[in-house]
Design a protein around this motif. Structure first.
Motif, PDB file in Angstrom:
ATOM      1  N   ALA A 194       0.811  -1.222   0.000  1.00  0.00           N
ATOM      2  CA  ALA A 194       0.000   0.000   0.000  1.00  0.00           C
ATOM      3  C   ALA A 194       0.846   1.275   0.000  1.00  0.00           C
ATOM      4  O   ALA A 194       0.324   2.353   0.266  1.00  0.00           O
ATOM      5  CB  ALA A 194      -0.932   0.005   1.216  1.00  0.00           C
ATOM      6  N   GLY A 195       2.142   1.162  -0.268  1.00  0.00           N
ATOM      7  CA  GLY A 195       2.963   2.365  -0.392  1.00  0.00           C
ATOM      8  C   GLY A 195       3.777   2.707   0.828  1.00  0.00           C
ATOM      9  O   GLY A 195       4.628   3.600   0.779  1.00  0.00           O
ATOM     10  N   GLY A 196       3.537   2.033   1.953  1.00  0.00           N
ATOM     11  CA  GLY A 196       4.351   2.255   3.140  1.00  0.00           C
ATOM     12  C   GLY A 196       3.939   3.458   3.957  1.00  0.00           C
ATOM     13  O   GLY A 196       2.940   4.123   3.683  1.00  0.00           O
ATOM     14  N   ILE A 197       4.751   3.748   4.979  1.00  0.00           N
ATOM     15  CA  ILE A 197       4.499   4.843   5.924  1.00  0.00           C
ATOM     16  C   ILE A 197       5.608   5.870   5.763  1.00  0.00           C
ATOM     17  O   ILE A 197       6.794   5.517   5.655  1.00  0.00           O
ATOM     18  CB  ILE A 197       4.468   4.317   7.371  1.00  0.00           C
ATOM     19  CG1 ILE A 197       3.429   3.204   7.504  1.00  0.00           C
ATOM     20  CG2 ILE A 197       4.185   5.434   8.363  1.00  0.00           C
ATOM     21  CD1 ILE A 197       3.508   2.453   8.818  1.00  0.00           C
ATOM     22  N   SER A 198       5.261   7.135   5.743  1.00  0.00           N
ATOM     23  CA  SER A 198       6.275   8.185   5.583  1.00  0.00           C
ATOM     24  C   SER A 198       7.266   8.142   6.740  1.00  0.00           C
ATOM     25  O   SER A 198       6.916   7.760   7.868  1.00  0.00           O
ATOM     26  CB  SER A 198       5.606   9.555   5.512  1.00  0.00           C
ATOM     27  OG  SER A 198       5.043   9.902   6.761  1.00  0.00           O
ATOM     28  N   GLU A 199       8.510   8.506   6.472  1.00  0.00           N
ATOM     29  CA  GLU A 199       9.547   8.504   7.509  1.00  0.00           C
ATOM     30  C   GLU A 199       9.161   9.398   8.677  1.00  0.00           C
ATOM     31  O   GLU A 199       9.484   9.116   9.830  1.00  0.00           O
ATOM     32  CB  GLU A 199      10.881   8.969   6.904  1.00  0.00           C
ATOM     33  CG  GLU A 199      11.487   8.009   5.902  1.00  0.00           C
ATOM     34  CD  GLU A 199      11.817   6.653   6.518  1.00  0.00           C
ATOM     35  OE1 GLU A 199      12.195   6.614   7.708  1.00  0.00           O
ATOM     36  OE2 GLU A 199      11.678   5.631   5.820  1.00  0.00           O
ATOM     37  N   GLU A 200       8.428  10.451   8.373  1.00  0.00           N
ATOM     38  CA  GLU A 200       8.001  11.390   9.423  1.00  0.00           C
ATOM     39  C   GLU A 200       7.039  10.715  10.404  1.00  0.00           C
ATOM     40  O   GLU A 200       7.088  10.967  11.615  1.00  0.00           O
ATOM     41  CB  GLU A 200       7.306  12.595   8.770  1.00  0.00           C
ATOM     42  CG  GLU A 200       6.776  13.605   9.773  1.00  0.00           C
ATOM     43  CD  GLU A 200       5.981  14.710   9.103  1.00  0.00           C
ATOM     44  OE1 GLU A 200       5.455  15.571   9.818  1.00  0.00           O
ATOM     45  OE2 GLU A 200       5.894  14.694   7.848  1.00  0.00           O
ATOM     46  N   ASN A 201       6.187   9.833   9.894  1.00  0.00           N
ATOM     47  CA  ASN A 201       5.168   9.204  10.739  1.00  0.00           C
ATOM     48  C   ASN A 201       5.567   7.834  11.284  1.00  0.00           C
ATOM     49  O   ASN A 201       4.906   7.311  12.183  1.00  0.00           O
ATOM     50  CB  ASN A 201       3.859   9.050   9.959  1.00  0.00           C
ATOM     51  CG  ASN A 201       3.239  10.389   9.608  1.00  0.00           C
ATOM     52  OD1 ASN A 201       3.426  11.372  10.319  1.00  0.00           O
ATOM     53  ND2 ASN A 201       2.516  10.429   8.508  1.00  0.00           N
ATOM     54  N   LEU A 202       6.635   7.257  10.731  1.00  0.00           N
ATOM     55  CA  LEU A 202       7.005   5.888  11.074  1.00  0.00           C
ATOM     56  C   LEU A 202       7.267   5.721  12.570  1.00  0.00           C
ATOM     57  O   LEU A 202       6.899   4.709  13.172  1.00  0.00           O
ATOM     58  CB  LEU A 202       8.238   5.464  10.271  1.00  0.00           C
ATOM     59  CG  LEU A 202       8.552   3.960  10.244  1.00  0.00           C
ATOM     60  CD1 LEU A 202       7.395   3.190   9.636  1.00  0.00           C
ATOM     61  CD2 LEU A 202       9.831   3.705   9.455  1.00  0.00           C
ATOM     62  N   ALA A 203       7.898   6.708  13.174  1.00  0.00           N
ATOM     63  CA  ALA A 203       8.251   6.611  14.601  1.00  0.00           C
ATOM     64  C   ALA A 203       7.075   6.927  15.519  1.00  0.00           C
ATOM     65  O   ALA A 203       7.170   6.771  16.740  1.00  0.00           O
ATOM     66  CB  ALA A 203       9.416   7.556  14.908  1.00  0.00           C
ATOM     67  N   LYS A 204       5.936   7.387  14.928  1.00  0.00           N
ATOM     68  CA  LYS A 204       4.824   7.838  15.767  1.00  0.00           C
ATOM     69  C   LYS A 204       3.576   6.966  15.638  1.00  0.00           C
ATOM     70  O   LYS A 204       2.574   7.248  16.295  1.00  0.00           O
ATOM     71  CB  LYS A 204       4.455   9.284  15.400  1.00  0.00           C
ATOM     72  CG  LYS A 204       5.574  10.286  15.645  1.00  0.00           C
ATOM     73  CD  LYS A 204       5.126  11.710  15.367  1.00  0.00           C
ATOM     74  CE  LYS A 204       4.941  11.993  13.900  1.00  0.00           C
ATOM     75  NZ  LYS A 204       4.627  13.406  13.629  1.00  0.00           N
ATOM     76  N   VAL A 205       3.614   5.924  14.824  1.00  0.00           N
ATOM     77  CA  VAL A 205       2.386   5.168  14.554  1.00  0.00           C
ATOM     78  C   VAL A 205       1.833   4.468  15.792  1.00  0.00           C
ATOM     79  O   VAL A 205       0.631   4.185  15.871  1.00  0.00           O
ATOM     80  CB  VAL A 205       2.594   4.128  13.431  1.00  0.00           C
ATOM     81  CG1 VAL A 205       2.864   4.806  12.113  1.00  0.00           C
ATOM     82  CG2 VAL A 205       3.721   3.168  13.788  1.00  0.00           C
ATOM     83  N   PHE A 206       2.697   4.182  16.783  1.00  0.00           N
ATOM     84  CA  PHE A 206       2.221   3.508  17.996  1.00  0.00           C
ATOM     85  C   PHE A 206       1.927   4.479  19.127  1.00  0.00           C
ATOM     86  O   PHE A 206       1.591   4.045  20.231  1.00  0.00           O
ATOM     87  CB  PHE A 206       3.258   2.474  18.464  1.00  0.00           C
ATOM     88  CG  PHE A 206       3.491   1.357  17.499  1.00  0.00           C
ATOM     89  CD1 PHE A 206       4.721   1.193  16.880  1.00  0.00           C
ATOM     90  CD2 PHE A 206       2.468   0.466  17.198  1.00  0.00           C
ATOM     91  CE1 PHE A 206       4.928   0.153  15.992  1.00  0.00           C
ATOM     92  CE2 PHE A 206       2.678  -0.584  16.300  1.00  0.00           C
ATOM     93  CZ  PHE A 206       3.909  -0.726  15.693  1.00  0.00           C
ATOM     94  N   ASP A 207       2.054   5.778  18.851  1.00  0.00           N
ATOM     95  CA  ASP A 207       1.742   6.764  19.893  1.00  0.00           C
ATOM     96  C   ASP A 207       0.231   6.865  20.081  1.00  0.00           C
ATOM     97  O   ASP A 207      -0.527   6.811  19.110  1.00  0.00           O
ATOM     98  CB  ASP A 207       2.292   8.146  19.507  1.00  0.00           C
ATOM     99  CG  ASP A 207       3.807   8.182  19.546  1.00  0.00           C
ATOM    100  OD1 ASP A 207       4.380   9.136  19.011  1.00  0.00           O
ATOM    101  OD2 ASP A 207       4.410   7.240  20.110  1.00  0.00           O
TER     102      ASP A 207
END
Length: 545
Positions: A481-494
């Motif tokens: 599905a195109g993946g997760i942006s580097e900006e959001n990758l570290a915050k997806v579990f917040d």
């Protein structure tokens, strides 16, 4: 609370109407009433008696078969043909019958007549557009209270006004008894179920004088009300029950739910307000000490912005408890609707109104979804209470059950599910199975949403693998599905972080998944970008403590 129980009441009454319609259609078919009524006058008295007994026998059999649905009586009336057949006494002068005869339309209402009360649905009978008579189907009050107590974990009762019954009735009846407030009655069957649900005696269930006074005071206003009684730690909701023709208030529903959650939320809100007040005072003091007079206006402006930001963050925390309760209520409501739909399908099957081969597939889907919704609610509540029961689970079977829930959704969004799991070598772990399903379904649904959000047009797929080594078991879910942006990758579990529209996500899904895997399963949940999309890895230790 008021809005939740209003919707619940409306939904249950709607179910009663739907079930009545199914019963009405079934009676017409199994008795061939229209033809019988048209030819009734041409029969001898002996033939009429035989017809009456035959129809009455079928009506009684139908009432007995529907007793679990709290159907009290079924009545057939044809004034022109002098047909009055019923499983209980008929009131020939009923205003309800006159209304249906005059308007030739169905009528749904709560009614008291012949020293009996209940929720009635009255349907006109036609043959070639000619009005022949009517059928009345009556449900007891227990239909409403039982549904409320079963689906919403509350105590519910119906209090009926005594003045609408005939004088002297209470001396001989065994269904209705006087309430502790003068001029009102209780349905004894409702009281027995209330006692069973509460697991207490009627004396223990009886509200305090303060609670009782508030209940009856609210009910006399003839509108829906909810009130929190701090002294009794309960929330009282009253819903008036009106006659659809006269609009007289014949009774009211009383709902009592625990108020400790509301109290805790209220206390927490007060604490937040106090902390905000202290914080604002400190900011004012610092501003006053550190800035020149010419900067006071500017600093005050910054202080207001900071205050609003802090209030917004604290508000999110204060609403979290309310959100949890709302999730449970919003999920239980479709449970009741789905169950009613299942009952309707089964009833149609009993009445031979549909083909047998049409039933099993639909029923399996409904029951499967009902089971999943119910288990998810219980899992969510257990998650909050932290009371977990671990059982040895076959992971392949647990994963298959989870895939079965989302398979239709994936298919409808043109997403191919690539199952690379090895079923020959069984993998077993002692875990809370429902929680693992919750994690898998959440990740799969996120993948589905990512295809839509990223507008992926090409071939869509989601792959799932189950790997095992000496110490760990890994479940890997990968999409394109195109993946997760580097900006959001570290915050997806917040907590509260979401890239979805505010009406489609709260930002708590992946946060709860990570908490379940790492806190409850002592494992690890991670995400990274693969070649074409996101790759979620669930690592579970084989030896859980």
């Amino acid at each position: 609370m008021q809005k939740i129980y209003t919707n619940a009441y409306t939904n249950i009454i709607s179910q009663q109407k739907q079930l009545s319609q199914v019963i009405y259609s079934g009676i017409l078919e199994i008795t061939e009433l229209q033809d019988i009524i048209l030819d009734y006058k041409n029969k001898t008295q002996e033939q009429k008696n035989h017809i009456n007994n035959t129809i009455l026998s079928k009506l009684k059999k139908r009432v007995n078969s529907l007793d679990k649905n709290f159907v009290k009586s079924i009545k057939l009336v044809s004034f022109k043909n002098d047909i009055f057949i019923a499983t209980s006494k008929i009131n020939k002068d009923s205003k309800l019958y006159s209304y249906v005869y005059k308007n030739k339309t169905p009528l749904h209402t709560y009614n008291i007549q012949n020293n009996s009360a209940g929720f009635s649905s009255i349907y006109p009978i036609f043959k070639d557009k000619k009005y022949l008579g009517l059928i009345e189907i009556t449900f007891s009050e227990q239909f409403l209270t039982s549904s409320l107590m079963r689906d919403y974990s509350i105590l519910s009762n119906i209090i009926i006004k005594e003045k609408y019954f005939d004088k002297g009735f209470l001396e001989t009846n065994n269904v209705y008894q006087k309430a502790h407030n003068e001029g009102f009655l209780h349905n004894t069957k409702v009281l027995k179920e209330l006692q069973r649900v509460a697991n207490k005696s009627l004396k223990e269930i009886k509200p305090s004088k303060n609670t009782s006074r508030t209940i009856y005071s609210q009910a006399e206003r003839k509108n829906i009300n909810s009130m929190f009684l701090d002294s009794d730690d309960v929330i009282i909701t009253t819903i008036p029950i009106l006659n659809s023709i006269s609009y007289d208030q014949l009774a009211f529903v009383a709902i009592i739910s625990q108020g400790h959650e509301f109290r805790a939320l209220n206390d927490y809100y007060k604490m937040i307000k106090f902390m905000v007040f202290i914080l604002i005072a400190l900011i004012v003091f610092v501003v006053y000490q550190q800035n020149l007079k010419r900067l006071i206006l500017k600093e005050n402006f910054n202080k207001i912005i900071q205050k609003d930001k802090q209030l917004l963050e604290q508000s999110k925390m204060a609403q979290m408890g309310e959100m949890i309760a709302n999730i449970a209520h919003q999920w239980r409501q479709p449970l009741s609707t789905i169950s009613t739909a299942a009952s309707g399908v089964k009833l149609n099957h009993e009445l031979e109104m549909i083909k047998k081969e049409d039933i099993p597939k639909s029923m399996d889907i409904i029951v499967s979804n009902c089971k999943y919704l119910s288990e998810t609610i219980d899992t969510f509540q257990d998650f909050i209470k932290e009371k977990k029961v671990k059982n040895e689970e076959l992971l392949q079977k647990r994963i298959d059950e989870s895939l079965k829930i989302v398979s239709a959704s994936l298919k409808n969004n043109h997403i191919t599910l690539v199952n690379n799991i090895d079923y020959e070598k069984e993998v077993r772990l002692k875990i809370v199975g429902q929680e693992l399903s919750q994690v898998l379904i959440n990740i799969l649904n996120n993948a589905k949403d990512a295809f839509v959000q990223n507008d992926i047009k090409s071939s869509r797929f989601v792959k799932i693998n189950l790997l095992e080594d000496v110490k760990f078991v890994q479940i890997i879910i990968e999409d394109n599905a195109g993946g997760i942006s580097e900006e959001n990758l570290a915050k997806v579990f917040d907590p509260y972080f979401t890239t979805k529209h505010k009406f489609k996500g709260t930002g708590l899904g992946l946060y709860m998944c990570k908490t379940i895997i790492e806190k409850h399963f002592e494992g690890e949940l991670s995400v990274e970008n693969g070649k074409e999309g996101a790759v979620f890895k669930i690592s579970l230790p084989k030896n859980l403590s």
